[in-house]
Design an enzyme around this catalytic site. Structure first.
Site, PDB file in Angstrom:
ATOM      1  N   TYR A  37       0.817  -1.220   0.000  1.00  0.00           N
ATOM      2  CA  TYR A  37       0.000   0.000   0.000  1.00  0.00           C
ATOM      3  C   TYR A  37       0.851   1.271   0.000  1.00  0.00           C
ATOM      4  O   TYR A  37       0.688   2.135   0.847  1.00  0.00           O
ATOM      5  CB  TYR A  37      -0.935   0.017   1.222  1.00  0.00           C
ATOM      6  CG  TYR A  37      -1.697  -1.259   1.414  1.00  0.00           C
ATOM      7  CD1 TYR A  37      -2.737  -1.599   0.557  1.00  0.00           C
ATOM      8  CD2 TYR A  37      -1.363  -2.149   2.430  1.00  0.00           C
ATOM      9  CE1 TYR A  37      -3.427  -2.792   0.719  1.00  0.00           C
ATOM     10  CE2 TYR A  37      -2.050  -3.349   2.588  1.00  0.00           C
ATOM     11  CZ  TYR A  37      -3.084  -3.655   1.733  1.00  0.00           C
ATOM     12  OH  TYR A  37      -3.760  -4.823   1.888  1.00  0.00           O
TER      13      TYR A  37
ATOM     14  N   TYR B 208     -12.341  -7.340   6.346  1.00  0.00           N
ATOM     15  CA  TYR B 208     -11.164  -7.446   5.470  1.00  0.00           C
ATOM     16  C   TYR B 208     -10.924  -8.921   5.176  1.00  0.00           C
ATOM     17  O   TYR B 208     -10.866  -9.747   6.092  1.00  0.00           O
ATOM     18  CB  TYR B 208      -9.912  -6.839   6.120  1.00  0.00           C
ATOM     19  CG  TYR B 208      -8.702  -7.023   5.224  1.00  0.00           C
ATOM     20  CD1 TYR B 208      -8.506  -6.182   4.124  1.00  0.00           C
ATOM     21  CD2 TYR B 208      -7.801  -8.056   5.435  1.00  0.00           C
ATOM     22  CE1 TYR B 208      -7.440  -6.376   3.268  1.00  0.00           C
ATOM     23  CE2 TYR B 208      -6.731  -8.257   4.576  1.00  0.00           C
ATOM     24  CZ  TYR B 208      -6.556  -7.417   3.495  1.00  0.00           C
ATOM     25  OH  TYR B 208      -5.510  -7.608   2.638  1.00  0.00           O
TER      26      TYR B 208
ATOM     27  N   ASP C  63     -13.799 -16.454   8.103  1.00  0.00           N
ATOM     28  CA  ASP C  63     -12.416 -16.142   7.752  1.00  0.00           C
ATOM     29  C   ASP C  63     -11.636 -16.020   9.067  1.00  0.00           C
ATOM     30  O   ASP C  63     -11.663 -14.977   9.710  1.00  0.00           O
ATOM     31  CB  ASP C  63     -12.399 -14.846   6.942  1.00  0.00           C
ATOM     32  CG  ASP C  63     -10.989 -14.407   6.582  1.00  0.00           C
ATOM     33  OD1 ASP C  63     -10.027 -14.974   7.144  1.00  0.00           O
ATOM     34  OD2 ASP C  63     -10.851 -13.486   5.761  1.00  0.00           O
TER      35      ASP C  63
ATOM     36  N   LYS D 122      -2.080 -16.974   7.925  1.00  0.00           N
ATOM     37  CA  LYS D 122      -1.221 -16.154   8.787  1.00  0.00           C
ATOM     38  C   LYS D 122      -0.371 -16.953   9.792  1.00  0.00           C
ATOM     39  O   LYS D 122       0.733 -17.350   9.443  1.00  0.00           O
ATOM     40  CB  LYS D 122      -2.057 -15.084   9.470  1.00  0.00           C
ATOM     41  CG  LYS D 122      -2.478 -14.009   8.452  1.00  0.00           C
ATOM     42  CD  LYS D 122      -2.749 -12.663   9.068  1.00  0.00           C
ATOM     43  CE  LYS D 122      -2.702 -11.566   8.029  1.00  0.00           C
ATOM     44  NZ  LYS D 122      -4.000 -11.168   7.496  1.00  0.00           N
TER      45      LYS D 122
HETATM   46  C1  LIG Z   1      -4.524 -11.078   6.162  1.00  0.00           C
HETATM   47  C2  LIG Z   1      -5.897 -11.511   5.955  1.00  0.00           C
HETATM   48  C3  LIG Z   1      -6.305 -12.064   4.726  1.00  0.00           C
HETATM   49  C4  LIG Z   1      -5.391 -12.156   3.534  1.00  0.00           C
HETATM   50  O1  LIG Z   1      -4.299 -13.006   3.732  1.00  0.00           O
HETATM   51  P1  LIG Z   1      -3.003 -12.868   2.797  1.00  0.00           P
HETATM   52  O2  LIG Z   1      -2.134 -13.982   3.239  1.00  0.00           O
HETATM   53  O3  LIG Z   1      -2.455 -11.505   3.047  1.00  0.00           O
HETATM   54  O4  LIG Z   1      -3.461 -13.015   1.394  1.00  0.00           O
HETATM   55  C5  LIG Z   1      -7.610 -12.495   4.633  1.00  0.00           C
HETATM   56  N1  LIG Z   1      -8.452 -12.389   5.673  1.00  0.00           N
HETATM   57  C6  LIG Z   1      -8.101 -11.880   6.858  1.00  0.00           C
HETATM   58  C7  LIG Z   1      -9.084 -11.820   7.985  1.00  0.00           C
HETATM   59  C8  LIG Z   1      -6.801 -11.409   7.044  1.00  0.00           C
HETATM   60  O5  LIG Z   1      -6.452 -10.865   8.216  1.00  0.00           O
END
Ligand SMILES: *Cc1c(COP(=O)(O)O)cnc(C)c1O
Length: 664
Positions: free
Chosen positions: A254, A382, A483, A512
């Site tokens: 970014y 997000y 997610d 992550k």
């Molecule tokens: C970081 C994140 C993503 C994206 O993961 P990347 O490995 O950066 O592609 C998706 N959802 C959530 C909740 C995140 O924190």
């Protein structure tokens, strides 16, 4: 700290004389050099204390430059002439690598070059679970290996070189020595040793020193040392223009290509600290964006990567399988909420979200509900930066309106209004239910981050709201995608955040922290219903990234999950939660702060206005902490191994930054 770590192939390689000769050669050049012996065994008791034999050799060589005597350069001294771990044990002491590192760094203050001499070879133990290699890694100096040239030298030297390089350290070169006069008949063999070590170890030979004897012994040795220094000088790869190149040509997240925010160059990382190029260490409050839950350079994770590297880094996953992936999927199935039976390995969080979305759409296609092609989500979310994921990110705060021409239009409800720590207000679901109901005929799935909205605003909402979504999904025959990429693996105080609500999703994304922050890997887990419906009548799931199931990443993930399952992460996260609560509380009284909230190992200070990120970053680096605010948020999400004192240090820096208006 500038200098070299000097180690030997074994105890009798002659590294003390070499260290002393290098010291003298440096001093002759006008450098303010110092040779340091962190742990000295084999000391003798004298009236004035313990006499250190190696330091005595340094003193002898350096005498003209230290008219008032050579300083005490030993952090620990012991009488028994044996391995440091044993000498310490017999003395009822335990050697601590961090402590030794700090003491060496303190001695190095103001010196242009330091020579740090180890005890014996690289694998010599310092304490239970740590060897000289750990000290070398912490000091992070290039390494000179002194090789006693005799039968067996090639084996010893090559093993030492490999071990040093495996710790990410640079081998500056080897110095070949003879501590006894070799027999004439052995000379061809010894000459070949030098050549073979240089060729097979890919190292420069800084000096090949014959057996030295007689009155000029010291003088000759210094001459060899002098030539070695000249070779070392040629290797110096100082590259001050690196940061400029970075600024001119490298895109960071970014960031503008022409007017980027400043970047800070990191050399290495260990535990809860990032080591900068200039040797300063920053206390890491970000866990590299939720990932490094066990801290950096964890020995188990390092070992897992090395071991897998020795077998294979990657093979395609189409038609092939392997132990690291099988073990990982088995563990994920065991750990995750009951009912998630099928695991799809993806190469990043965003890709796992794409896979989840495609699963939901394929599910609806396969079950004949072809009009159900849209996603339902809430504002403030997000889910990643790829197109499908972007379409369900917060439509305003992510600048995703830039792509509105490309992105599918999804259906949004307001952000869950009811905060985690408030009593639940059932009305907070009313509007959500209305919007869902009105559009349910075209909705394939609800997708949300459970409990914690991360990059979309660090907002913690009520577990009953999530229960409500599960209920609405069931009522309308819609799938629920959770997610857990940011929240999974303990961050919120539960292994998965959906456990706060006692619900199970139909599809779940993790990423992550999966590899403990070592490399990119993610997974999408699906219920039997989802997987079997997609696969009905010969159906296949249409996704398959090139690096799917990467064995190296799976091996590290296995080590990370093993560690999670065998350490008391729950207590650690719980402790961090209460320390964050206490330490961030004073921020509540600052006029520009609108909210302070803590959940698990996440602490958030929300400001009235957008903060000045560049200013704050500079201030934090000056205070030797690493925090990266965004928007109106200054937040802390440390590795789980962080101590109370360190959490207070981070929170203290946040408080001071706001109090002194660095955010403006
Ligand atoms: C970081 C994140 C993503 C994206 O993961 P990347 O490995 O950066 O592609 C998706 N959802 C959530 C909740 C995140 O924190």
């Amino acid at each position: 700290m500038n200098g070299y770590f000097i180690t030997g192939t074994d105890t009798d390689a002659g590294k003390t004389s070499i260290t002393a000769a290098l010291l003298r050669a440096l001093l002759n050049k006008g450098e303010s050099a110092l040779a340091i012996k962190p742990v000295q065994t084999g000391c003798t008791q004298t009236k004035s204390g313990l006499q250190a034999p190696d330091a005595a050799v340094y003193a002898e060589f350096a005498a003209p430059y230290f008219p008032h005597g050579y300083p005490d350069v030993c952090c620990r001294k012991f009488i028994p002439a044996c391995s440091p771990h044993l000498a310490a044990e017999w003395n009822d002491e335990t050697l601590d690598v961090d402590q030794l590192t700090r003491e060496v760094q303190a001695m190095a203050q103001g010196r242009s070059t330091v020579l740090v001499e180890g005890a014996g070879g690289v694998a010599v133990p310092l304490a239970a679970g740590c060897t000289t290699l750990d000290l070398m890694q912490r000091l992070d100096l290039p390494v000179i290996i002194v090789v006693g040239n005799k039968l067996g030298a090639v084996n010893h030297a090559l093993l030492s070189i490999e071990a040093v390089r495996n710790r990410g350290l640079r081998v500056a070169g080897v110095i070949m020595t003879h501590t006894t006069a070799p027999a004439k008949a052995d000379m061809p063999l010894l000459r070949d040793n030098t050549k073979t070590i240089a060729r097979e170890g890919h190292v420069p030979v800084l000096a090949d020193i014959p057996f030295l004897d007689g009155p000029d012994y010291g003088k000759s040795l210094v001459q060899y040392a002098d030539k070695a220094l000249a070779l070392l000088q040629q290797q110096k790869d100082d590259c001050p223009e690196d940061i400029l190149f970075d600024r001119k040509h490298i895109w960071h997240p970014y960031t503008s290509a022409t007017n980027p925010l400043p970047t800070v160059k990191v050399r290495s990382a260990h535990g809860v600290r990032l080591v900068l190029e200039d040797g300063r260490e920053l206390l890491d409050g970000m866990a590299s964006w939720w990932c490094a839950i066990h801290g950096y350079a964890h020995p188990n994770l390092d070992a897992a990567a090395h071991a897998q590297l020795g077998r294979m880094s990657h093979v395609m996953f189409g038609g092939l399988t392997h132990d690291p992936a099988i073990r990982l999927c088995r563990t994920l199935r065991e750990m995750s909420p009951n009912g998630l039976e099928h695991v799809f390995l993806a190469d990043s969080g965003s890709v796992s979200v794409e896979a989840a979305i495609k699963m939901a759409l394929q599910y609806m296609q396969a079950s004949g509900q072809t009009a159900r092609t849209k996603l339902f989500t809430v504002q403030g979310g997000y889910h990643g930066d790829t197109c499908g994921a972007m379409s369900v990110c917060d439509p305003t705060n992510g600048m995703h309106h830039l792509f509105s021409g490309l992105l599918p239009k999804q259906i949004f409800a307001p952000r869950p209004a009811c905060a985690f720590h408030q009593p639940f207000d059932t009305r907070s679901l009313d509007q959500t239910a209305r919007i869902l109901e009105a559009n349910s005929h075209e909705i394939a799935a609800i997708i949300v981050e459970p409990i914690v909205q991360g990059a979309g605003g660090m907002w913690f909402y009520h577990p009953q709201y999530l229960q409500g979504l599960r209920h609405l999904a069931d009522k309308h025959g819609i799938l629920l995608i959770l997610d857990e990429i940011a929240t999974g693996f303990g961050r919120t105080g539960k292994l998965f955040a959906c456990e706060w609500s006692g619900i199970v999703p139909d599809i779940m994304c993790v990423g992550k922290a999966l590899t403990g922050g070592y490399m990119t890997l993610a997974a999408t887990l699906a219920s039997e219903n989802v997987a079997h419906t997609i696969s009905r009548d010969g159906g296949v799931f249409m996704h398959g990234p090139t690096f799917m199931g990467n064995p190296l990443a799976c091996a590290v993930a296995n080590a990370s999950l093993d560690l999670l399952r065998t350490t008391d992460w729950e207590t650690n996260v719980h402790n961090i939660e209460s320390w964050l609560d206490q330490s961030l509380a004073p921020c509540r009284d600052l006029p520009d702060v609108t909210d302070v909230r803590v959940l698990g190992a996440i602490g958030v200070v929300e400001m009235k206005d957008e903060v000045n990120m560049a200013n704050l970053q500079e201030f934090f680096v000056e205070k030797e902490v690493w925090l990266r605010p965004f928007g109106k948020l200054i937040y802390i999400m440390p590795p789980y191994i962080m101590s109370r004192e360190e959490i207070f240090q981070l929170a203290g820096a946040v408080h001071e930054a706001i109090r002194t208006n660095q955010h403006r």
